[in-house]
Each structure stands twice: as C-alpha cells, then as structure tokens.
Design a protein around this motif. Sequence first.
Motif, PDB file in Angstrom:
ATOM      1  N   ASP A  16      46.140  50.171   9.331  1.00 37.26           N
ATOM      2  CA  ASP A  16      47.510  49.781   9.660  1.00 37.26           C
ATOM      3  C   ASP A  16      47.631  48.260   9.499  1.00 37.26           C
ATOM      4  O   ASP A  16      47.060  47.498  10.286  1.00 37.26           O
ATOM      5  CB  ASP A  16      47.829  50.196  11.094  1.00 37.26           C
ATOM      6  CG  ASP A  16      49.306  50.032  11.433  1.00 37.26           C
ATOM      7  OD1 ASP A  16      50.009  49.284  10.725  1.00 37.26           O
ATOM      8  OD2 ASP A  16      49.751  50.651  12.426  1.00 37.26           O
ATOM      9  N   THR A  17      48.337  47.818   8.482  1.00 37.88           N
ATOM     10  CA  THR A  17      48.422  46.387   8.181  1.00 37.88           C
ATOM     11  C   THR A  17      49.622  45.698   8.817  1.00 37.88           C
ATOM     12  O   THR A  17      49.872  44.517   8.550  1.00 37.88           O
ATOM     13  CB  THR A  17      48.464  46.167   6.655  1.00 37.88           C
ATOM     14  OG1 THR A  17      49.572  46.887   6.112  1.00 37.88           O
ATOM     15  CG2 THR A  17      47.178  46.643   5.999  1.00 37.88           C
ATOM     16  N   LEU A  24      41.686  49.644  13.228  1.00 41.99           N
ATOM     17  CA  LEU A  24      40.840  50.817  13.018  1.00 41.99           C
ATOM     18  C   LEU A  24      39.423  50.458  13.448  1.00 41.99           C
ATOM     19  O   LEU A  24      38.858  49.466  12.974  1.00 41.99           O
ATOM     20  CB  LEU A  24      40.859  51.198  11.538  1.00 41.99           C
ATOM     21  CG  LEU A  24      39.876  52.280  11.078  1.00 41.99           C
ATOM     22  CD1 LEU A  24      40.200  53.619  11.731  1.00 41.99           C
ATOM     23  CD2 LEU A  24      39.902  52.398   9.555  1.00 41.99           C
ATOM     24  N   VAL A  25      38.854  51.234  14.352  1.00 47.91           N
ATOM     25  CA  VAL A  25      37.505  50.967  14.860  1.00 47.91           C
ATOM     26  C   VAL A  25      36.529  51.926  14.187  1.00 47.91           C
ATOM     27  O   VAL A  25      36.676  53.151  14.285  1.00 47.91           O
ATOM     28  CB  VAL A  25      37.447  51.116  16.392  1.00 47.91           C
ATOM     29  CG1 VAL A  25      36.032  50.872  16.906  1.00 47.91           C
ATOM     30  CG2 VAL A  25      38.431  50.141  17.052  1.00 47.91           C
ATOM     31  N   ALA A 218      42.985  41.027  13.000  1.00 46.37           N
ATOM     32  CA  ALA A 218      42.034  42.008  12.476  1.00 46.37           C
ATOM     33  C   ALA A 218      42.729  43.335  12.193  1.00 46.37           C
ATOM     34  O   ALA A 218      43.569  43.789  12.977  1.00 46.37           O
ATOM     35  CB  ALA A 218      40.894  42.232  13.461  1.00 46.37           C
ATOM     36  N   THR A 219      42.372  43.952  11.065  1.00 41.86           N
ATOM     37  CA  THR A 219      42.886  45.277  10.712  1.00 41.86           C
ATOM     38  C   THR A 219      41.882  46.358  11.044  1.00 41.86           C
ATOM     39  O   THR A 219      42.258  47.476  11.390  1.00 41.86           O
ATOM     40  CB  THR A 219      43.191  45.355   9.202  1.00 41.86           C
ATOM     41  OG1 THR A 219      44.034  44.272   8.839  1.00 41.86           O
ATOM     42  CG2 THR A 219      43.842  46.670   8.834  1.00 41.86           C
ATOM     43  N   ARG A 220      40.611  46.034  10.896  1.00 38.71           N
ATOM     44  CA  ARG A 220      39.584  47.012  11.238  1.00 38.71           C
ATOM     45  C   ARG A 220      38.392  46.290  11.847  1.00 38.71           C
ATOM     46  O   ARG A 220      38.175  45.092  11.604  1.00 38.71           O
ATOM     47  CB  ARG A 220      39.185  47.857  10.042  1.00 38.71           C
ATOM     48  CG  ARG A 220      38.208  47.268   9.064  1.00 38.71           C
ATOM     49  CD  ARG A 220      37.957  48.267   7.941  1.00 38.71           C
ATOM     50  NE  ARG A 220      36.699  48.073   7.258  1.00 38.71           N
ATOM     51  CZ  ARG A 220      36.255  48.847   6.277  1.00 38.71           C
ATOM     52  NH1 ARG A 220      36.971  49.885   5.875  1.00 38.71           N
ATOM     53  NH2 ARG A 220      35.098  48.624   5.696  1.00 38.71           N
TER      54      ARG A 220
END
Length: 245
Positions: A16-17, A24-25, A218-220
């Motif tokens: 999800d940007t 996303l973990v 952070a995205t992931r």
Amino acid sequence: MSGDPSTAERLRALHDTRPGARPLVLPGPWDAATARVFEEAGFPALATPSAGIAAALGHADGHTPADEMFAAVARIVRAVSVPVTADLEDGYGLPAKELVARVLETGAAGLNLEDSARGTRRLRDPREHAERIAAVREEAGRALFVNARVDTYLHGGTAEEAAERARLYVAAGADCVFPILAPAAELPRLRAAGVEGPLNFLARTGDPPHAELGRLGATRITFGHGLHARTLDAVAELARRLLAG
C-alpha cells in the motif's frame, strides 16, 4: 506455483503506497517449518533472509553456494501457499536470464538484489547495477517482484546518496527499494530526496512501532536475520535450562 505471474501480482497488491498507510510486514523464514509457523500466524507473504538461511545450512553470511540457496528457497515456497520473496544477495554472479529462470523454478514471487559486490563487499557503480536490474526486469516481465537493496548506509553514505541510487533502480524497473540500515528518522529524508513508490525498511530492536514507521515513509518491513537471531537466543536459554536439569 513455479513461474506463476499471478503470485508476483499478489505480492505487488499487498504493498500500500498511500502516504502513512500501514506497512506490509514480512517475517523471514529460514526453513519450511518456520515458514509454516508464519503463514499459520496470518502473515500474507514472507521474505526469506539470506543470513538466516546461511546459518541454518551451516554457512557464514554471504558464503552460501547458489545451488543450496535456491534449494532452500524452493523448500520454503513449497511449504506455504502465500507469496515468498527471496533474498538472493547480489544474484551470485548469474546472468539475468539464468538468474530469473532459477528464481522462477523455486516458485518465489520476488527477489532482493543488493548493490554490494559479493566477496569484495564494495558498492557497485549505481548505473552498472541499474543496468542489471533492467536486464532482470526485461527477462522476468511481471513474473517477479524486484526489491533493489541499496547498501549506501552500510558504507557510511547519506540519505541523499541512497536516494540517488534508489531513483536509478526504480527507473530501471525495480518494484521496491531497500535502503538497508537506514535509521527510522531518515525515512522522511529519503522520501523528500525523491524516493517514490514502495520502500522496504529493516526493523531492529528499538525501532518505532510498525504504524509509526508507515507514517514516516516505510511501505514494507522486513527483519533480515533478526528473527533467526532471536530464535537462537531462545534455543540457547532452553539449552541452559536443560543442562541445569
């Protein structure tokens, strides 16, 4: 699952940007058993750590033979139904065509490619590395999610230097950039310096909660060998208790 482009698309869709979105973990399994544990816990995708797999196979980090790494990744992929992205260091010197073919044979949905040269650990020329990413993207099409690891911070570089590399790699076709060892406080600087799209953050003890990391940019989130190290600490404690009776 081997060579199935839909698996890579499933992984892309999990990123999800939107600014401030929850990242996303991706926990990092080092064998089939840990992969199943993470899947059963509810994680929608996994990211193998090269250092954790190396340790599980009896190798020092950075010294796992390519054949053993690909075999380990394949076992992990077979053990779960969620997408798996694989840390493949610098690609083991394989040409793009062979590298992509071997990743697809494992069934992995994506790969990390770092811009440090294996063995010397020197930073590659960024344009040379961008050309490698472009060759991998051309060969893989949409069938692999390409995470370009930026090793600038490993060599004492700045956010601006890391961002310059990241922009080149995105332009070359990377789906995500990974400025490894970037401090959480530097995430806004990376974004301000022009790092757009998915951004992978390496989480360590003492870092802010995941939601806050998302607000910072952070995205992931991945953990490198950190989860493997914490597991070994728990095993060591168990061993001490067993020895004590």
